[in-house]
Write a protein that holds these residues in place. Sequence first.
Motif, short mmCIF file in Angstrom:
data_model
loop_
_atom_site.label_atom_id
_atom_site.label_comp_id
_atom_site.label_asym_id
_atom_site.label_seq_id
_atom_site.Cartn_x
_atom_site.Cartn_y
_atom_site.Cartn_z
N LEU A 1 0.57 6.52 6.44
CA LEU A 1 1.18 5.63 7.44
C LEU A 1 2.33 4.83 6.82
CD1 LEU A 1 1.20 4.33 10.24
CD2 LEU A 1 -0.59 2.76 9.46
N ALA A 2 2.08 4.30 5.62
CA ALA A 2 3.12 3.52 4.92
C ALA A 2 4.33 4.41 4.62
CB ALA A 2 2.55 2.93 3.64
N ILE A 3 4.08 5.64 4.19
CA ILE A 3 5.17 6.57 3.87
C ILE A 3 5.97 6.89 5.14
CG2 ILE A 3 5.68 8.94 3.09
CD1 ILE A 3 3.10 8.59 1.26
N TYR A 4 5.25 7.13 6.24
CA TYR A 4 5.92 7.43 7.51
C TYR A 4 6.80 6.26 7.95
CZ TYR A 4 6.57 8.49 12.46
OH TYR A 4 7.11 8.72 13.68
N LEU A 5 6.25 5.04 7.83
CA LEU A 5 7.02 3.85 8.22
C LEU A 5 8.25 3.68 7.31
CD1 LEU A 5 4.17 1.30 9.02
CD2 LEU A 5 6.03 1.90 10.56
N ALA A 6 8.08 3.97 6.01
CA ALA A 6 9.20 3.84 5.07
C ALA A 6 10.27 4.88 5.39
CB ALA A 6 8.70 4.01 3.65
N LYS A 7 9.85 6.10 5.71
CA LYS A 7 10.81 7.19 5.99
C LYS A 7 11.51 6.98 7.33
CE LYS A 7 9.91 10.20 2.56
NZ LYS A 7 10.91 10.67 1.61
N SER A 8 10.80 6.35 8.28
CA SER A 8 11.44 6.17 9.58
C SER A 8 12.32 4.91 9.59
CB SER A 8 10.40 6.13 10.71
OG SER A 8 9.47 5.11 10.47
N ALA A 9 12.48 4.31 8.38
CA ALA A 9 13.41 3.20 8.17
C ALA A 9 13.16 2.03 9.10
CB ALA A 9 14.85 3.70 8.30
N LYS A 10 11.93 1.85 9.49
CA LYS A 10 11.62 0.77 10.43
C LYS A 10 11.49 -0.58 9.73
CE LYS A 10 9.41 1.05 14.75
NZ LYS A 10 8.31 1.35 15.61
N VAL A 11 11.02 -0.54 8.49
CA VAL A 11 10.71 -1.81 7.82
C VAL A 11 11.30 -1.83 6.41
CG1 VAL A 11 8.61 -2.33 9.10
CG2 VAL A 11 8.48 -0.84 7.14
N LYS A 12 11.43 -3.06 5.86
CA LYS A 12 12.05 -3.19 4.54
C LYS A 12 11.04 -3.12 3.42
CE LYS A 12 16.15 -5.69 5.90
NZ LYS A 12 16.37 -6.92 6.62
N LYS A 13 9.81 -3.59 3.71
CA LYS A 13 8.80 -3.65 2.65
C LYS A 13 7.42 -3.39 3.25
CE LYS A 13 7.12 -5.01 -1.39
NZ LYS A 13 7.47 -4.38 -2.64
N ILE A 14 6.65 -2.54 2.58
CA ILE A 14 5.29 -2.26 3.05
C ILE A 14 4.33 -2.37 1.87
CG2 ILE A 14 3.77 -0.59 4.22
CD1 ILE A 14 6.48 0.85 5.01
N PHE A 15 3.27 -3.14 2.08
CA PHE A 15 2.20 -3.19 1.10
C PHE A 15 1.12 -2.22 1.55
CE2 PHE A 15 4.19 -7.42 0.90
CZ PHE A 15 4.50 -7.47 -0.45
N ALA A 16 0.80 -1.23 0.71
CA ALA A 16 -0.27 -0.28 1.04
C ALA A 16 -1.45 -0.64 0.15
CB ALA A 16 0.20 1.15 0.78
N THR A 17 -2.51 -1.18 0.76
CA THR A 17 -3.58 -1.72 -0.06
C THR A 17 -4.83 -0.86 0.00
OG1 THR A 17 -4.87 -3.11 1.47
CG2 THR A 17 -2.73 -3.96 0.78
N GLU A 18 -5.57 -0.88 -1.07
CA GLU A 18 -6.83 -0.12 -1.15
C GLU A 18 -7.87 -0.88 -1.96
OE1 GLU A 18 -9.05 2.13 -0.58
OE2 GLU A 18 -7.93 2.99 1.06
N LEU A 19 -9.10 -0.76 -1.51
CA LEU A 19 -10.22 -1.38 -2.21
C LEU A 19 -10.76 -0.45 -3.31
CD1 LEU A 19 -12.52 -3.57 -2.32
CD2 LEU A 19 -13.69 -2.25 -0.56
N ASN A 20 -10.75 0.84 -2.98
CA ASN A 20 -11.45 1.80 -3.85
C ASN A 20 -10.52 2.58 -4.78
OD1 ASN A 20 -14.19 1.34 -2.86
ND2 ASN A 20 -13.36 2.06 -0.92
N ASP A 21 -11.04 2.86 -5.99
CA ASP A 21 -10.23 3.49 -7.04
C ASP A 21 -9.59 4.81 -6.61
OD1 ASP A 21 -10.78 1.49 -8.79
OD2 ASP A 21 -12.53 2.48 -9.69
N GLY A 22 -10.43 5.73 -6.03
CA GLY A 22 -9.93 7.07 -5.68
C GLY A 22 -8.73 6.99 -4.74
N PRO A 23 -8.91 6.38 -3.54
CA PRO A 23 -7.78 6.28 -2.61
C PRO A 23 -6.60 5.48 -3.18
CG PRO A 23 -9.83 5.55 -1.55
CD PRO A 23 -10.17 5.92 -2.96
N TYR A 24 -6.89 4.50 -4.04
CA TYR A 24 -5.81 3.71 -4.64
C TYR A 24 -4.93 4.61 -5.51
CZ TYR A 24 -3.42 0.23 -7.55
OH TYR A 24 -2.46 -0.50 -8.21
N GLU A 25 -5.57 5.49 -6.29
CA GLU A 25 -4.81 6.42 -7.14
C GLU A 25 -3.99 7.38 -6.27
OE1 GLU A 25 -4.30 6.13 -10.34
OE2 GLU A 25 -5.64 4.40 -10.34
N ILE A 26 -4.62 7.87 -5.18
CA ILE A 26 -3.90 8.80 -4.27
C ILE A 26 -2.73 8.07 -3.62
CG2 ILE A 26 -4.11 10.17 -2.13
CD1 ILE A 26 -7.10 10.60 -2.93
#
Length: 235
Positions: free
Chosen positions: A32-57
């Motif tokens: 979702l964050a990548i899509y928002l960044a590519k569609s040039a809608k926003v200047k800054k996106i924080f993509a947050t994760e609690l868990n190690d696996g998804p955080y690394e991905i």
Amino acid sequence: MNIVSSRLIAIANMVSDGENIIADIGSDHAYLAIYLAKSAKVKKIFATELNDGPYEITKTNIRNFGVAHIVEAIKADGLKWIEDKKISISSVIIAGMGTTTILKILENDSKFIDCFILSPNTDAFKIRKWVKNKKYFIEDEKLILDNEIIYELIKVNKYAGKKIKNYKDLFFGPILRKTSKDNRLFTQKWILEEEKYTKLLTTIPNDNLNFKKYTKLKKIIGKYINKELKYGKAK
Ligand SMILES: C[S@@+](CC[C@H](N)C(=O)[O-])C[C@H]1O[C@@H](n2cnc3c(N)ncnc32)[C@H](O)[C@@H]1O
């Protein structure tokens, strides 16, 4: 880009033009964050994760999709990092989780957040109840069909929008129910919900703790479908 589902695109579309800083809580793969960044809608996106696996991905995908100048990965529990950052966030997205998890995350609501875009996997009623208790507003609501599941998307604004006034607003959504006559997904969703409770009631005995609750829910939904949707009188 076909990494995003129609549900994630619908969530991204709830971000208004002119919103600059967004946070996606529980980014998983960061699509979702990548899509928002590519569609040039926003200047800054924080993509947050609690868990190690998804955080690394999340970190790997941010790098591989070349959006590291816009998307920043954060390892944190829910909203707990926001007060320390001291940055105003126009919309915080919390999607693809159960209502209990979302409500737990919302306990750390912050003055640095203006809006929430919430898409629970279940029980949007409890989310709207939270909105009502906080005296916030509903800015927008959508239904989206994805992989044979109908999802509710709710944009909550702290300062402007529709108030939640009564139980019909809580159940069916103050914006969704105004458009219900022209919204086939809305009718489909509530017919399916009525069917769900009808079936459930045939599987549990009358003295089961949930029997009364399900009977009440089925009655509320049935009444709405028969009286308000059928004759197009949703008020
Ligand atoms: C099912 S995924 C949903 C991913 C994405 N938001 C979506 O809508 O497709 C839920 C993600 O939320 C993360 N998560 C669960 N609780 C969290 C919390 N308190 N703070 C941050 N992330 C959390 C999980 O690790 C998981 O990657």
